[in-house]
Design an enzyme around this catalytic site. Structure first.
Site, mmCIF file in Angstrom:
data_model
loop_
_atom_site.group_PDB
_atom_site.id
_atom_site.type_symbol
_atom_site.label_atom_id
_atom_site.label_comp_id
_atom_site.label_asym_id
_atom_site.label_seq_id
_atom_site.Cartn_x
_atom_site.Cartn_y
_atom_site.Cartn_z
ATOM 1 N N ASP A 13 0.803 -1.226 0.000
ATOM 2 C CA ASP A 13 0.000 0.000 0.000
ATOM 3 C C ASP A 13 0.834 1.273 0.000
ATOM 4 O O ASP A 13 0.420 2.307 0.536
ATOM 5 C CB ASP A 13 -0.974 0.014 1.206
ATOM 6 C CG ASP A 13 -1.891 -1.190 1.192
ATOM 7 O OD1 ASP A 13 -2.257 -1.632 0.094
ATOM 8 O OD2 ASP A 13 -2.236 -1.683 2.283
ATOM 9 N N LYS A 16 1.781 2.116 -5.103
ATOM 10 C CA LYS A 16 2.258 1.532 -6.378
ATOM 11 C C LYS A 16 1.329 1.909 -7.536
ATOM 12 O O LYS A 16 1.786 2.226 -8.634
ATOM 13 C CB LYS A 16 2.356 -0.005 -6.252
ATOM 14 C CG LYS A 16 3.406 -0.457 -5.244
ATOM 15 C CD LYS A 16 3.426 -1.954 -5.065
ATOM 16 C CE LYS A 16 2.222 -2.490 -4.359
ATOM 17 N NZ LYS A 16 2.117 -2.116 -2.938
ATOM 18 N N GLY A 40 -4.533 -4.188 -3.960
ATOM 19 C CA GLY A 40 -5.505 -3.151 -4.300
ATOM 20 C C GLY A 40 -4.698 -1.913 -4.618
ATOM 21 O O GLY A 40 -4.082 -1.332 -3.726
ATOM 22 N N HIS A 41 -4.601 -1.552 -5.877
ATOM 23 C CA HIS A 41 -3.752 -0.443 -6.310
ATOM 24 C C HIS A 41 -4.634 0.704 -6.789
ATOM 25 O O HIS A 41 -5.429 0.532 -7.710
ATOM 26 C CB HIS A 41 -2.809 -0.903 -7.429
ATOM 27 C CG HIS A 41 -1.856 -1.976 -6.993
ATOM 28 N ND1 HIS A 41 -0.963 -2.583 -7.832
ATOM 29 C CD2 HIS A 41 -1.644 -2.541 -5.767
ATOM 30 C CE1 HIS A 41 -0.259 -3.481 -7.147
ATOM 31 N NE2 HIS A 41 -0.657 -3.473 -5.910
ATOM 32 N N GLN A 224 2.112 -6.032 -3.270
ATOM 33 C CA GLN A 224 2.508 -6.106 -1.856
ATOM 34 C C GLN A 224 3.807 -5.318 -1.625
ATOM 35 O O GLN A 224 4.024 -4.342 -2.315
ATOM 36 C CB GLN A 224 2.654 -7.570 -1.397
ATOM 37 C CG GLN A 224 1.319 -8.319 -1.310
ATOM 38 C CD GLN A 224 0.796 -8.821 -2.648
ATOM 39 O OE1 GLN A 224 1.504 -9.459 -3.382
ATOM 40 N NE2 GLN A 224 -0.462 -8.540 -2.945
ATOM 41 N N THR A 300 -8.430 -3.061 -0.683
ATOM 42 C CA THR A 300 -9.047 -4.343 -1.023
ATOM 43 C C THR A 300 -10.071 -4.746 0.019
ATOM 44 O O THR A 300 -11.182 -5.128 -0.313
ATOM 45 C CB THR A 300 -7.948 -5.432 -1.138
ATOM 46 O OG1 THR A 300 -7.128 -5.102 -2.256
ATOM 47 C CG2 THR A 300 -8.530 -6.812 -1.354
HETATM 48 P P1 GDP Z 1 -0.749 0.391 -3.521
HETATM 49 O O1 GDP Z 1 -1.360 -0.893 -3.075
HETATM 50 O O2 GDP Z 1 0.721 0.441 -3.257
HETATM 51 O O3 GDP Z 1 -1.078 0.730 -4.949
HETATM 52 O O4 GDP Z 1 -1.397 1.531 -2.607
HETATM 53 P P2 GDP Z 1 -2.963 1.685 -2.258
HETATM 54 O O5 GDP Z 1 -3.676 2.152 -3.461
HETATM 55 O O6 GDP Z 1 -3.461 0.463 -1.582
HETATM 56 O O7 GDP Z 1 -2.899 2.801 -1.132
HETATM 57 C C1 GDP Z 1 -2.291 4.041 -1.371
HETATM 58 C C2 GDP Z 1 -3.328 5.157 -1.100
HETATM 59 O O8 GDP Z 1 -2.663 6.386 -1.023
HETATM 60 C C3 GDP Z 1 -4.342 5.326 -2.211
HETATM 61 O O9 GDP Z 1 -5.563 5.743 -1.668
HETATM 62 C C4 GDP Z 1 -3.741 6.424 -3.096
HETATM 63 O O10 GDP Z 1 -4.725 7.152 -3.823
HETATM 64 C C5 GDP Z 1 -3.123 7.286 -2.044
HETATM 65 N N1 GDP Z 1 -1.913 8.032 -2.455
HETATM 66 C C6 GDP Z 1 -0.876 7.627 -3.224
HETATM 67 N N2 GDP Z 1 0.086 8.564 -3.271
HETATM 68 C C7 GDP Z 1 -0.359 9.588 -2.509
HETATM 69 C C8 GDP Z 1 0.203 10.838 -2.137
HETATM 70 O O11 GDP Z 1 1.310 11.207 -2.495
HETATM 71 N N3 GDP Z 1 -0.553 11.644 -1.311
HETATM 72 C C9 GDP Z 1 -1.797 11.276 -0.875
HETATM 73 N N4 GDP Z 1 -2.463 12.114 -0.088
HETATM 74 N N5 GDP Z 1 -2.355 10.100 -1.217
HETATM 75 C C10 GDP Z 1 -1.631 9.263 -2.004
HETATM 76 P P1 IMO Z 2 -0.894 -4.187 -2.283
HETATM 77 O O1 IMO Z 2 -0.403 -4.749 -3.588
HETATM 78 C C1 IMO Z 2 -1.015 -4.635 2.062
HETATM 79 C C2 IMO Z 2 -1.053 -8.741 3.586
HETATM 80 C C3 IMO Z 2 -2.313 -9.169 4.311
HETATM 81 C C4 IMO Z 2 -1.743 -10.177 5.292
HETATM 82 C C5 IMO Z 2 -0.646 -10.864 4.466
HETATM 83 C C6 IMO Z 2 -1.082 -12.178 3.842
HETATM 84 O O2 IMO Z 2 -2.181 -3.455 -2.385
HETATM 85 O O3 IMO Z 2 0.184 -3.417 -1.596
HETATM 86 P P2 IMO Z 2 -2.632 -12.770 1.756
HETATM 87 O O4 IMO Z 2 -4.074 -12.483 1.495
HETATM 88 O O5 IMO Z 2 -1.712 -12.234 0.736
HETATM 89 O O6 IMO Z 2 -2.377 -14.232 2.029
HETATM 90 O O7 IMO Z 2 -2.305 -12.014 3.143
HETATM 91 O O8 IMO Z 2 -0.290 -9.945 3.450
HETATM 92 N N1 IMO Z 2 -1.272 -8.200 2.223
HETATM 93 C C7 IMO Z 2 -1.214 -6.905 1.914
HETATM 94 N N2 IMO Z 2 -1.052 -5.814 2.700
HETATM 95 N N3 IMO Z 2 -1.116 -4.492 0.719
HETATM 96 C C8 IMO Z 2 -1.259 -5.572 -0.070
HETATM 97 O O9 IMO Z 2 -1.238 -5.492 -1.414
HETATM 98 C C9 IMO Z 2 -1.349 -6.848 0.522
HETATM 99 N N4 IMO Z 2 -1.520 -8.096 0.031
HETATM 100 C C10 IMO Z 2 -1.447 -8.919 1.088
HETATM 101 O O10 IMO Z 2 -2.930 -8.086 4.964
HETATM 102 O O11 IMO Z 2 -1.094 -9.490 6.338
HETATM 103 MG MG MG Z 3 -2.906 -1.584 -1.845
#
Ligand code: GDP
Ligand code: IMO
Ligand code: MG
Length: 427
Positions: A13, A16, A40-41, A224, A300
């Site tokens: 999270d 990415k 969840g990106h 991840q 997610t």
């Molecule tokens: P990922 O799994 O690495 O793609 O990250 P996620 O999408 O799960 O979580 C990142 C969250 O931070 C999302 O809600 C993005 O819209 C938000 N985000 C990403 N970069 C920035 C930033 O520079 N500033 C702020 N305020 N939000 C951001």
């Molecule tokens: P993105 O790509 C954050 C964590 C779960 C749990 C562990 C194992 O959005 O960064 P799983 O379902 O993979 O067997 O769970 O990994 N986990 C994540 N945490 N971001 C993710 O993906 C994750 N994918 C799995 O919360 O601790």
């Molecule tokens: Mg994510």
């Protein structure tokens, strides 16, 4: 550079989706190499917020090829819904999507098993996403996994399902689960999947290899983060796949010599969702404030993420294990909303990441000066060049770069595509 790998350098999270979307404007092909819809990106394109789970985050650019590699585990039901939702938003309307014949398939029984095990685990619960990721990778390692290519041949699929029915149904029975793997029902389900899946299938390894050889710009998107890696993360509190850049090679079917650069993404602070060590976790009001400021709820599962200060030992570890050539620092605007900011450069007692002692590591926290002024957040969010960033923000980036030995390649100052400061050329 023509082949760039972008990976999470913390516990997932990190942003990415945002970074890949920002870089994908210049890419010809964007490929995922591992994981499944545990990811969840988030992409923010104009006023639209899009969350991708299986589809690579280059999907917002018409004509950019999006490839799901062999190292992934794909739940066709989720994949279908995701494609439909993206198409409703005007994306993926051409032939931009390709899926490896060698990726493994998540069936409903993998999901049920994941949930059942989580419910049974009690104190040793991993806190998985319950999406069937672990059971699907486990079947793959046990050589009874079902690949996308197996869906195409009903007799072979029946044999593979029968191979799974024994151990899977025995586990359901043993654990008091009511579900059962019904081979005929799964065969019928898979017949429906093949109708729409077949046109997307390909030898993804050759496709990516040819793109690289043809001088195309290839962006490889990790899922991840480093500390969730199966081999090098905080085992057993990890996911079931390789999240490190090295996995891009095996997960896509390309050699290490094809990779020109590896960028790692880190938030300006740290978060973790699920169980496991997180030395800089903030319990109490500061942690709550960081969660609120960063809207730290899973893309997610919607679960609240634990929040804490930036953990430089963990980031240094991620930099080494990934061979990072650049760092992308996200959510600097969020950090600026905090009344105070601290950072961890080391732990007491010489504990290092990559050991079981991390559970007990005591972070040595250092207050970072210059933060806590509400005007900073706005100035940071509006910055589009390094020079626009206020001095405390630039000093903070310098600390990160010095402590990790990796140059900053990109800074993200908001969720939007344009809220990005590029310090290095991706391609
Ligand atoms: P990922 O799994 O690495 O793609 O990250 P996620 O999408 O799960 O979580 C990142 C969250 O931070 C999302 O809600 C993005 O819209 C938000 N985000 C990403 N970069 C920035 C930033 O520079 N500033 C702020 N305020 N939000 C951001
Ligand atoms: P993105 O790509 C954050 C964590 C779960 C749990 C562990 C194992 O959005 O960064 P799983 O379902 O993979 O067997 O769970 O990994 N986990 C994540 N945490 N971001 C993710 O993906 C994750 N994918 C799995 O919360 O601790
Ligand atoms: Mg994510």
């Amino acid at each position: 550079m023509s082949t760039l790998v972008v990976v999470g350098a913390q516990w997932g999270d990190e942003g990415k989706g945002k970074v890949v979307d920002a870089l994908a404007s210049r890419a010809d092909l964007v490929a995922r190499f591992a994981g499944g819809n545990n990811a969840g990106h988030t992409l923010v394109v104009g006023s639209k917020k899009i969350v991708t789970h299986l589809v690579p985050s280059g999907c917002a650019y018409p004509g950019t090829l999006c490839v799901l590699g062999a190292g992934m585990v794909i739940d066709p039901e989720v994949f279908r819904q995701e494609i439909t939702a993206l198409q409703k938003s005007g994306m993926l309307l051409g032939s931009e999507l390709r899926v490896s014949l060698d990726a493994h398939v998540i069936f409903p029984f993998h999901r049920w098993l994941d949930g059942l095990r989580e419910d049974q685990h009690g104190a040793t619960k991993i806190g998985t996403t319950r999406r069937g990721i672990g059971p699907a990778y486990e079947a793959k390692a046990a050589r009874r996994g079902i690949r996308v290519r197996d869906l195409l041949i009903p007799e072979r699929l029946r044999a593979r399902l029968e191979l799974n029915a024994g151990p899977v149904n025995a586990e359901f029975e043993r654990c008091g689960g009511e579900d059962r793997l019904d081979v005929d029902a799964e065969l019928a389900r898979a017949t429906g999947w093949v109708v729409w899946l077949r046109p997307l299938l390909c030898d993804a390894g050759s496709l990516v290899d040819e793109a690289i050889r043809g001088g195309k710009r290839v962006l490889i998107e990790g899922a991840q983060g480093a500390l969730l890696d199966l081999d090098h993360g905080t085992y057993p509190f990890v996911t079931s796949s390789t999240t490190l850049a090295g996995g891009a090679c095996s997960g896509l079917g390309i050699g290490p010599t094809a990779i020109d650069g590896v960028w790692g993404i880190t938030k300006a602070y740290a978060t973790r969702v699920g169980a496991g060590p997180f030395p800089t976790r903030l319990d109490g009001p500061l942690g709550d404030a960081l969660r609120r400021a960063g809207d730290e709820f899973g893309a997610t599962t919607g679960r609240p993420r634990d929040c804490g200060w930036l953990d430089l030992p963990a980031l240094r570890y991620a930099a080494r294990r990934n061979g990072l050539t650049g760092l992308c620092v996200t959510k600097l605007d969020v950090l600026a909303k905090m009344p105070e900011v601290s950072i961890c450069r080391s732990y007491a007692d010489g504990v290092t990441p990559g050991t079981d002692e991390l559970e007990l590591a005591l972070p040595i926290l250092e207050r970072v000066s210059g933060w806590g002024d509400p005007i900073l957040a706005q100035r940071i969010a509006e910055a589009r060049r390094l020079e626009d960033l206020p001095a405390p923000a630039r000093a903070y980036l310098d600390i990160i770069s010095e402590e990790t030995g990796v140059p900053i390649a990109l800074v993200s100052v908001g969720p939007g595509r344009d809220q990005t400061i590029f310090l290095s050329e991706a391609f």
